[in-house]
Write an enzyme that holds these catalytic residues in place. Structure first.
Site, PDB file in Angstrom:
ATOM      1  CG  ASN A 174      -4.808   4.078   0.209  1.00 50.80           C
ATOM      2  OD1 ASN A 174      -4.067   3.517  -0.581  1.00 50.80           O
ATOM      3  ND2 ASN A 174      -4.652   4.009   1.521  1.00 50.80           N
ATOM      4  CG  ASN A 223       1.832   1.532   4.731  1.00 54.92           C
ATOM      5  OD1 ASN A 223       2.984   1.950   4.786  1.00 54.92           O
ATOM      6  ND2 ASN A 223       1.206   1.334   3.582  1.00 54.92           N
ATOM      7  CB  CYS A 234      -4.110  -1.458   4.522  1.00 53.83           C
ATOM      8  SG  CYS A 234      -3.414  -1.469   6.192  1.00 53.83           S
ATOM      9  CE  LYS A 277      -7.191   1.405   3.629  1.00 54.11           C
ATOM     10  NZ  LYS A 277      -5.931   1.855   4.274  1.00 54.11           N
ATOM     11  CD  GLU A 321      -2.348   1.321   2.882  1.00 55.84           C
ATOM     12  OE1 GLU A 321      -1.733   0.863   3.870  1.00 55.84           O
ATOM     13  OE2 GLU A 321      -3.463   1.845   2.988  1.00 55.84           O
ATOM     14  CD  GLU A 326      -5.618   5.000   5.347  1.00 52.08           C
ATOM     15  OE1 GLU A 326      -6.122   4.726   4.256  1.00 52.08           O
ATOM     16  OE2 GLU A 326      -5.174   4.134   6.126  1.00 52.08           O
TER      17      GLU A 326
END
Ligand code: CDV
Length: 315
Positions: A107, A198, A173, A124, A47, A143
């Site tokens: 993302n 991550n 993730c 994501k 990621e 995020e």
């Protein structure tokens, strides 16, 4: 026709804030070459593979974060990774921060085939963290400030882009913690799910949560997702100490039985491989997880009708 693939994970050690894109891309190219020399058909990067995990840094003005985003893919910086993939005849999965021409931020991850062409894009869906500075946390996870939730769903691509016909899916993730992620792809007969992560070794809201427990949750979600949907899962970590923030490693390849086929040993750039036979996904899909025979959707309505949990009526 046998459907065997040599699947590689290219785990990244830390990418510091001060590291240049060029230096980071050099590292990815070294790992792509290393994996290809060991016979890899596909390499799974992590990621946000091109940058540090920048959502840990708060910026009042989000325009200050613009330089972490890619406005095109490939672009003059990343083109050489695509060219190398074509030269070596190896596909890859890559995560990066995407800014669209309309100014949206996601993302994102992509699947690139052995000829260096993008065959799939995912954004994501399950963004963890928070949108505003949170003084209660030991570190920030922003995020929800810097990205919008993905708008592409969880597609599965039927492709021979890695050299054999395969049903390919992706997530990123935190998505792995949600059974819905895996099941939506399972319902599209996915055979290989690729993802990068991550994951901080500390819980910013629970200082006493051990790293062992956090690693266990990583394996638990990946292995359950693989088993319950009869699919291979390949998960690549970015790990080690990034600007004083430690993230755990344990990148792994999981079989459709839920068993671990390969796990990294270091917290640095590291390539691991496993030879997989995509036909090994068949047994689970026609037996215990034959969805058409066994699922009872008349009882699953709450999953799509309701987001949060509600208490039952008291008796
Ligand atoms: N990058 C992430 O999505 N990290 C989350 C952390 C915040 C828990 C994860 O699920 O690993």
């Amino acid at each position: 026709m046998p459907r065997t693939l040599t699947l590689a994970i290219a785990q990244s050690g830390p990418v510091q804030k001060a590291d240049s894109r060029e230096a980071t891309l050099d590292r990815l190219c070294v790992m792509l070459r290393d994996a290809a020399q060991q016979g890899a058909d596909v390499v799974v990067f992590t990621e946000l593979a091109l940058t540090t995990f920048f959502p840990r840094w708060y910026a009042e003005d989000r325009a200050e974060m613009a330089h972490w985003f890619e406005t095109a893919m490939p672009n003059p910086n990343t083109q050489r990774l695509f060219d190398l993939a074509r030269e070596l005849g190896v596909g890859f999965y890559l995560g990066y921060a995407e800014q669209t021409p309309q100014g949206q931020h996601f993302n994102t991850s992509i699947i690139v085939d052995k000829t260096g062409n993008i065959i799939g894009k995912y954004r994501k869906v399950h963004l963890p963290g928070h949108a505003d500075f949170d003084p209660e946390r030991s570190f920030q996870h922003l995020e929800k400030r810097y990205f919008e939730p993905g708008d592409l769903g969880f597609p599965v691509w039927a492709s021979d882009g890695f050299g054999v016909p395969a049903n390919l899916g992706m997530c990123i993730c935190n998505d792995r913690r949600w059974p819905e992620t895996f099941r939506v792809m399972g319902l599209q007969s996915v055979e290989l799910i690729m993802l990068g992560y991550n994951t901080p070794s500390q819980n910013s809201q629970a200082a006493d949560e051990s790293i062992e427990l956090r690693k266990f949750h990583n394996r638990l979600t990946l292995q359950a997702g693989a088993y319950q949907n009869a699919t291979f899962v390949a998960a690549a970590a970015k790990c080690g100490n990034e600007d004083g923030h430690h993230m755990f490693a344990e990148s792994c390849i999981v079989a459709p039985t839920g068993e671990l086929l390969a796990v990294t040993k270091t917290e640095e750039d590291e390539v691991i491989l496993a030879q997989i036979d995509l036909d090994d996904t068949a047994f689970g899909k026609v037996s215990v997880f034959d969805f058409a025979r066994h699922r009872r959707i008349e009882h699953y309505g709450l999953i799509t009708e309701q987001t949060g949990a509600t208490p039952p009526k008291s008796i």
